[in-house]
Design a protein around this motif. Structure first.
Motif, PDB file in Angstrom:
ATOM      1  N   VAL A  90       0.830  -1.197   0.000  1.00  0.00           N
ATOM      2  CA  VAL A  90       0.000   0.000   0.000  1.00  0.00           C
ATOM      3  C   VAL A  90       0.866   1.250   0.000  1.00  0.00           C
ATOM      4  CG1 VAL A  90      -1.827   1.266   1.207  1.00  0.00           C
ATOM      5  CG2 VAL A  90      -1.775  -1.239   1.310  1.00  0.00           C
ATOM      6  N   THR A  91       0.586   2.154  -0.914  1.00  0.00           N
ATOM      7  CA  THR A  91       1.179   3.489  -0.898  1.00  0.00           C
ATOM      8  C   THR A  91       0.060   4.487  -0.683  1.00  0.00           C
ATOM      9  OG1 THR A  91       2.980   2.882  -2.397  1.00  0.00           O
ATOM     10  CG2 THR A  91       2.468   5.217  -2.211  1.00  0.00           C
ATOM     11  N   VAL A  92       0.239   5.377   0.262  1.00  0.00           N
ATOM     12  CA  VAL A  92      -0.737   6.446   0.493  1.00  0.00           C
ATOM     13  C   VAL A  92      -0.138   7.744  -0.010  1.00  0.00           C
ATOM     14  CG1 VAL A  92      -2.022   7.776   2.209  1.00  0.00           C
ATOM     15  CG2 VAL A  92      -1.778   5.298   2.485  1.00  0.00           C
ATOM     16  N   CYS A  93      -0.825   8.378  -0.938  1.00  0.00           N
ATOM     17  CA  CYS A  93      -0.410   9.666  -1.486  1.00  0.00           C
ATOM     18  C   CYS A  93      -1.364  10.720  -0.930  1.00  0.00           C
ATOM     19  CB  CYS A  93      -0.449   9.628  -3.009  1.00  0.00           C
ATOM     20  SG  CYS A  93       0.260  11.083  -3.789  1.00  0.00           S
ATOM     21  N   ALA A  94      -0.867  11.580  -0.062  1.00  0.00           N
ATOM     22  CA  ALA A  94      -1.742  12.490   0.682  1.00  0.00           C
ATOM     23  C   ALA A  94      -0.950  13.715   1.123  1.00  0.00           C
ATOM     24  CB  ALA A  94      -2.318  11.764   1.903  1.00  0.00           C
ATOM     25  N   PRO A  95      -1.629  14.762   1.591  1.00  0.00           N
ATOM     26  CA  PRO A  95      -0.922  15.910   2.149  1.00  0.00           C
ATOM     27  C   PRO A  95      -0.057  15.504   3.337  1.00  0.00           C
ATOM     28  CG  PRO A  95      -3.221  16.465   1.742  1.00  0.00           C
ATOM     29  CD  PRO A  95      -3.097  14.986   1.539  1.00  0.00           C
ATOM     30  N   VAL A  96       1.065  16.184   3.508  1.00  0.00           N
ATOM     31  CA  VAL A  96       1.980  15.867   4.604  1.00  0.00           C
ATOM     32  C   VAL A  96       1.271  15.992   5.948  1.00  0.00           C
ATOM     33  CG1 VAL A  96       4.100  16.599   5.764  1.00  0.00           C
ATOM     34  CG2 VAL A  96       4.020  16.504   3.266  1.00  0.00           C
ATOM     35  N   ALA A  97       0.365  16.968   6.066  1.00  0.00           N
ATOM     36  CA  ALA A  97      -0.357  17.149   7.329  1.00  0.00           C
ATOM     37  C   ALA A  97      -1.168  15.915   7.686  1.00  0.00           C
ATOM     38  CB  ALA A  97      -1.268  18.363   7.234  1.00  0.00           C
ATOM     39  N   ALA A  98      -1.728  15.235   6.684  1.00  0.00           N
ATOM     40  CA  ALA A  98      -2.516  14.028   6.946  1.00  0.00           C
ATOM     41  C   ALA A  98      -1.629  12.909   7.464  1.00  0.00           C
ATOM     42  CB  ALA A  98      -3.247  13.594   5.677  1.00  0.00           C
ATOM     43  N   GLU A  99      -0.436  12.770   6.899  1.00  0.00           N
ATOM     44  CA  GLU A  99       0.497  11.754   7.401  1.00  0.00           C
ATOM     45  C   GLU A  99       0.889  12.048   8.839  1.00  0.00           C
ATOM     46  OE1 GLU A  99       3.586   8.834   7.952  1.00  0.00           O
ATOM     47  OE2 GLU A  99       1.674   8.927   6.888  1.00  0.00           O
ATOM     48  N   GLY A 100       1.110  13.325   9.154  1.00  0.00           N
ATOM     49  CA  GLY A 100       1.482  13.689  10.510  1.00  0.00           C
ATOM     50  C   GLY A 100       0.417  13.334  11.527  1.00  0.00           C
ATOM     51  N   GLU A 101      -0.856  13.438  11.136  1.00  0.00           N
ATOM     52  CA  GLU A 101      -1.931  13.162  12.090  1.00  0.00           C
ATOM     53  C   GLU A 101      -2.365  11.708  12.093  1.00  0.00           C
ATOM     54  OE1 GLU A 101      -6.307  14.903  13.428  1.00  0.00           O
ATOM     55  OE2 GLU A 101      -5.104  15.951  11.930  1.00  0.00           O
ATOM     56  N   TYR A 102      -2.352  11.054  10.932  1.00  0.00           N
ATOM     57  CA  TYR A 102      -2.930   9.712  10.838  1.00  0.00           C
ATOM     58  C   TYR A 102      -1.892   8.596  10.716  1.00  0.00           C
ATOM     59  CZ  TYR A 102      -7.449  11.925  10.566  1.00  0.00           C
ATOM     60  OH  TYR A 102      -8.575  12.658  10.864  1.00  0.00           O
ATOM     61  N   ASP A 103      -0.617   8.944  10.529  1.00  0.00           N
ATOM     62  CA  ASP A 103       0.480   7.978  10.558  1.00  0.00           C
ATOM     63  C   ASP A 103       0.214   6.774   9.653  1.00  0.00           C
ATOM     64  OD1 ASP A 103       2.856   6.729  11.243  1.00  0.00           O
ATOM     65  OD2 ASP A 103       2.079   5.900  13.119  1.00  0.00           O
ATOM     66  N   PHE A 104       0.056   7.019   8.380  1.00  0.00           N
ATOM     67  CA  PHE A 104      -0.163   5.930   7.423  1.00  0.00           C
ATOM     68  C   PHE A 104       1.035   4.985   7.380  1.00  0.00           C
ATOM     69  CE2 PHE A 104      -2.523   9.655   5.623  1.00  0.00           C
ATOM     70  CZ  PHE A 104      -3.792   9.191   5.911  1.00  0.00           C
ATOM     71  N   THR A 105       2.219   5.529   7.591  1.00  0.00           N
ATOM     72  CA  THR A 105       3.419   4.687   7.627  1.00  0.00           C
ATOM     73  C   THR A 105       3.321   3.681   8.768  1.00  0.00           C
ATOM     74  OG1 THR A 105       4.711   6.531   6.736  1.00  0.00           O
ATOM     75  CG2 THR A 105       5.930   4.718   7.730  1.00  0.00           C
ATOM     76  N   GLY A 106       2.835   4.140   9.916  1.00  0.00           N
ATOM     77  CA  GLY A 106       2.663   3.238  11.046  1.00  0.00           C
ATOM     78  C   GLY A 106       1.619   2.172  10.800  1.00  0.00           C
ATOM     79  N   ALA A 107       0.728   2.404   9.826  1.00  0.00           N
ATOM     80  CA  ALA A 107      -0.292   1.413   9.472  1.00  0.00           C
ATOM     81  C   ALA A 107       0.248   0.355   8.520  1.00  0.00           C
ATOM     82  CB  ALA A 107      -1.496   2.108   8.831  1.00  0.00           C
ATOM     83  N   GLY A 108       1.504   0.498   8.113  1.00  0.00           N
ATOM     84  CA  GLY A 108       2.092  -0.484   7.200  1.00  0.00           C
ATOM     85  C   GLY A 108       2.167  -0.036   5.767  1.00  0.00           C
ATOM     86  N   ALA A 109       1.832   1.232   5.498  1.00  0.00           N
ATOM     87  CA  ALA A 109       1.859   1.761   4.137  1.00  0.00           C
ATOM     88  C   ALA A 109       3.134   2.551   3.892  1.00  0.00           C
ATOM     89  CB  ALA A 109       0.653   2.662   3.892  1.00  0.00           C
ATOM     90  N   GLN A 110       3.463   2.722   2.640  1.00  0.00           N
ATOM     91  CA  GLN A 110       4.491   3.670   2.241  1.00  0.00           C
ATOM     92  C   GLN A 110       3.797   5.001   1.990  1.00  0.00           C
ATOM     93  OE1 GLN A 110       6.866   2.526  -1.133  1.00  0.00           O
ATOM     94  NE2 GLN A 110       7.579   4.611  -1.512  1.00  0.00           N
TER      95      GLN A 110
END
Length: 374
Positions: free
Chosen positions: A51-71
């Motif tokens: 899984v790759t999540v392409c999103a605003p940096v602010a969304a990654e900071g709040e929802y931690d997609f990387t921590g969910a196992g995504a790139q």
């Protein structure tokens, strides 16, 4: 609001072939769509999907997609195009994300299927803005191999706009932690200034479609109540200054709390939750209120009746008197609030789980892979 991981076994070789590669596209940091993508990324990664999540940096900071196992990759045009070029399936969340993904896929050497989940679909604005909105809806609907609607009215709209394949796929909201003990709820109420007075809560961005101007009209009517209820609104947006001026000028019993990360804690301490929107699809606040056993008053719009059933008090949009009366009635009727709490939890038990949502989405991906297999 809070997120919980989806716990699923990881297959050694998913589907007996190389792992499926999917890109999840977000064009903003809305709580509902971001929480859905976080949950989806967790469940897909646990099933062996890349899984790759392409999103605003602010969304990654709040929802931690990387921590969910995504790139994670930022939502710059070049980064989105590169991510989509290496995907087996691209899944966009919302109309703007759908348009950006469709443009990123144009001209590629491979046919990569596009799935779009419609979290939008509000009543059309008038004039040029309405025409632009309809054009965007048509282009996204026709570009998608499959449109997934969060509510039945969104599925119907997608079909009217030309979707080849539109299906109901209600996104599951991550289950929040259990409600606060009474002592903790009391502490929250003390922090808000509602120790010996009813507490009413609304949560959502401060934009026109949320109906906060009407909610302030209702709060004006509550000034005759004893004890005087306190309305707190958790959210941020372009209408903040306008709402703040009204609250001060009219002496309304309302506090604007700004954007909060603890909205679930605030909700657990409330007597009544209120959703005054002009339109909602699958409201995050409504779902969390019913799960938490908090009595809900909501406008009878969009996907709200389908979502809540008989477990909330529904009023017409645009009628502040009905909204004020429904909230006041519940504040004076603890037995009715208790009955709604039981009905809300029962209604919530009928909604799809995170695992159900992941399984449905993965089945759509598999179907599309079969269609596009050489």
């Amino acid at each position: 609001m809070s997120c919980s991981p989806v716990s699923l076994p990881v297959p050694a070789q998913p589907y007996g072939r190389p792992p499926l590669r999917t890109v999840q596209v977000l064009a903003g940091a809305g709580a509902g769509s971001c929480a859905h993508v976080r949950s989806l990324a967790t469940g897909l990664a646990a099933r062996g999907v890349r899984v790759t999540v392409c999103a605003p940096v602010a969304a990654e900071g709040e929802y931690d997609f990387t921590g969910a196992g995504a790139q994670f990759t930022p939502d710059a045009v070049s980064a989105l195009r590169a991510a989509c070029a290496g995907a087996d399936v691209v899944h966009a969340h919302g109309l703007r994300a759908g348009m950006r993904a469709a443009l990123a896929l144009r001209g590629g050497g491979r046919r990569v299927p596009l799935v779009v989940t419609w979290h939008g679909g509000a009543p059309e604005p008038a004039g040029a803005l309405g025409r632009l909105s309809r054009l965007l809806e048509r282009r996204v609907a026709r570009a998608a191999a499959v449109v997934l609607g969060a509510s039945s009215d969104q599925v119907d709209l997608a079909r009217r706009r030309g979707a080849r394949d539109a299906r109901l796929a209600a996104p599951a909201v991550p289950v929040a932690t259990a409600g606060e003990p009474a002592a903790e709820a009391g502490k929250t109420r003390a922090e808000l200034g509602a120790v010996e007075r009813p507490l009413v809560i609304a949560v959502g961005s401060l934009v026109a479609r949320r109906g906060y101007a009407l909610l302030l009209d209702a709060a004006r009517a509550w000034r005759v109540l004893d004890p005087l209820p306190l309305l707190v609104i958790a959210g941020e947006g372009p209408l903040r200054s306008e709402l703040a001026r009204r609250i001060e000028a009219e002496g309304l019993p309302v506090r604007l709390l700004g954007r909060r990360r603890d909205a679930d804690r605030l909700l657990a301490a409330a007597d009544v939750a209120v959703l005054p929107s002009r339109w909602e699809g699958r409201s995050l606040l409504a779902q969390e209120a019913l799960r938490a056993g908090v009595a809900l008053v909501a406008t009878e719009v969009g996907g709200v009746p389908e979502l809540v059933g008989d477990a909330a008090v529904l009023v017409p949009y645009g009628d502040p008197g009905a909204l004020a009366g429904a909230v006041a009635g519940l504040l004076h009727d603890p037995d009715r609030r208790a009955a709604l709490a039981l009905a809300g939890r029962a209604q919530a038990a009928t909604w799809p789980s995170e695992d159900d949502t992941v399984a449905q989405v993965l089945s759509v991906y598999d179907e599309l892979m079969e269609r596009h297999r050489p």
